[in-house]
Write a protein that holds these residues in place. Structure first.
Motif, short mmCIF file in Angstrom:
data_model
loop_
_atom_site.label_atom_id
_atom_site.label_comp_id
_atom_site.label_asym_id
_atom_site.label_seq_id
_atom_site.Cartn_x
_atom_site.Cartn_y
_atom_site.Cartn_z
N PHE A 30 -1.28 1.76 -1.32
CA PHE A 30 -0.91 3.13 -1.70
C PHE A 30 -1.21 4.10 -0.57
N GLU A 31 -2.40 3.99 0.01
CA GLU A 31 -2.80 4.90 1.09
C GLU A 31 -1.93 4.71 2.33
N ALA A 32 -1.38 3.49 2.51
CA ALA A 32 -0.50 3.21 3.64
C ALA A 32 0.95 3.64 3.35
N GLY A 33 1.22 4.10 2.13
CA GLY A 33 2.58 4.51 1.77
C GLY A 33 3.47 3.36 1.36
N TYR A 35 4.41 1.78 -1.44
CA TYR A 35 4.28 1.93 -2.89
C TYR A 35 4.84 0.73 -3.65
N GLY A 36 5.86 0.06 -3.10
CA GLY A 36 6.37 -1.14 -3.73
C GLY A 36 5.32 -2.24 -3.75
N GLU A 37 4.65 -2.42 -2.63
CA GLU A 37 3.58 -3.42 -2.54
C GLU A 37 2.44 -3.05 -3.47
N CYS A 38 2.12 -1.77 -3.53
CA CYS A 38 1.07 -1.29 -4.42
C CYS A 38 1.40 -1.64 -5.87
N LEU A 39 2.65 -1.40 -6.28
CA LEU A 39 3.08 -1.71 -7.65
C LEU A 39 2.97 -3.21 -7.94
N HIS A 66 6.77 5.98 -5.55
CA HIS A 66 7.81 5.04 -5.11
C HIS A 66 9.20 5.64 -5.26
N SER A 67 9.36 6.56 -6.23
CA SER A 67 10.65 7.23 -6.45
C SER A 67 10.87 8.38 -5.48
#
Length: 271
Positions: A30-33, A35-39, A66-67
């Motif tokens: 998330f902190e790296a931006g 968001y797909g990987e975070c999800l 992510h949106s």
């Protein structure tokens, strides 16, 4: 994706080693931006903890980012649903998550310029806010103070600014020394202050925001011009190399003083 709402003195939920690893991977992504990987990490974590409201909340936040922050209605609905589900809970963990959800709801309505709605939600966070983490308390105070200024509730804004100022003063001077027998020179004090600012960028950002809010309040209340100028100088001192915001405030001050040429020149310096 934050633990800022944690209650002081209350232990966090116990995670297994694999769950802690997934949570850490989600936070880093998330902190790296990413968001797909975070999800992806959060979805795996939800399989392990299907009833954990913090996981569900973080999934809603990650989906929103992510949106590209475009699916605001879906995000607000997800937060509202979570808040309703937490309504009957009375344990400390649910209280923490409920307040973080309320803060995020207030922030979204603030960004949508629905200031009265945001204010009503944010005011629900004030009772017992000091029991929560320092960073969460400060975030609530700053958001609500901004909202009070935007809705012209200057007396409430003044009250909150006084609380923030005392809070930051205590944080920056945790062990104040008596003035008796103090022979430290002014130059040494200045050097010490510069070292403290260099080692505490977060504190500088908060001081800058405090000065900005005080400037707006003074301008709205039409108090002595020297107070506005003092806050502009303070903003310049805590701008961390980027003084555009302070220059814009100074330009607006000159404009309100009907010094239009000077205001235009300062605006050009901002670009």
């Amino acid at each position: 994706m934050s633990d800022d709402g944690a209650v002081k003195g209350v232990d966090a939920p116990v995670l297994s080693e694999s769950e802690r690893k997934l949570a850490g991977q989600a936070q880093n992504a998330f902190e790296a931006g990413s968001y797909g990987e975070c999800l992806s990490h959060l979805s795996r974590l939800r399989e392990c903890r299907p009833a954990d409201y913090k996981v569900l909340h973080n999934i809603a936040v990650a989906k929103y980012y992510h949106s590209g922050l475009t699916q605001t209605n879906d995000f607000v609905q997800a937060l509202s649903d979570l808040k309703s589900q937490l309504g009957a809970s009375i344990n400390d963990g649910s209280e923490v998550e409920k307040r973080v959800i309320l803060f995020n709801l207030a922030t979204v309505h603030f960004q949508l310029q629905e200031f009265e709605v945001a204010t009503k939600i944010a005011e629900r966070l004030l009772p017992r806010v000091d029991l929560f983490s320092d960073s969460f308390s400060r975030s609530v105070y700053f958001l609500l103070c901004d909202l009070y200024l935007l809705t012209s509730e200057t007396s409430k804004a003044f009250w909150l600014l006084s609380k923030i100022e005392k809070y930051l003063a205590a944080q920056n001077n945790p062990n104040p020394q008596s003035s008796h027998g103090n022979t430290t020179s002014k130059a040494e004090k200045n050097q010490h202050g510069e070292r403290e600012r260099a080692s505490n960028p977060l504190g500088d950002r908060e001081l800058y925001r405090l000065c900005q809010l005080k400037f707006r309040l003074f301008l709205m209340k039409r108090v002595a011009k020297k107070l506005c100028k003092r806050e502009i100088s303070n903003m310049m001192a805590t701008s961390q190399g980027s003084s555009q915001g302070a220059l814009f405030m100074k330009s607006y001050f000159e404009f309100s003083s009907q010094k239009y040429v000077k205001a235009a020149r300062l605006l050009c310096e901002c670009s």
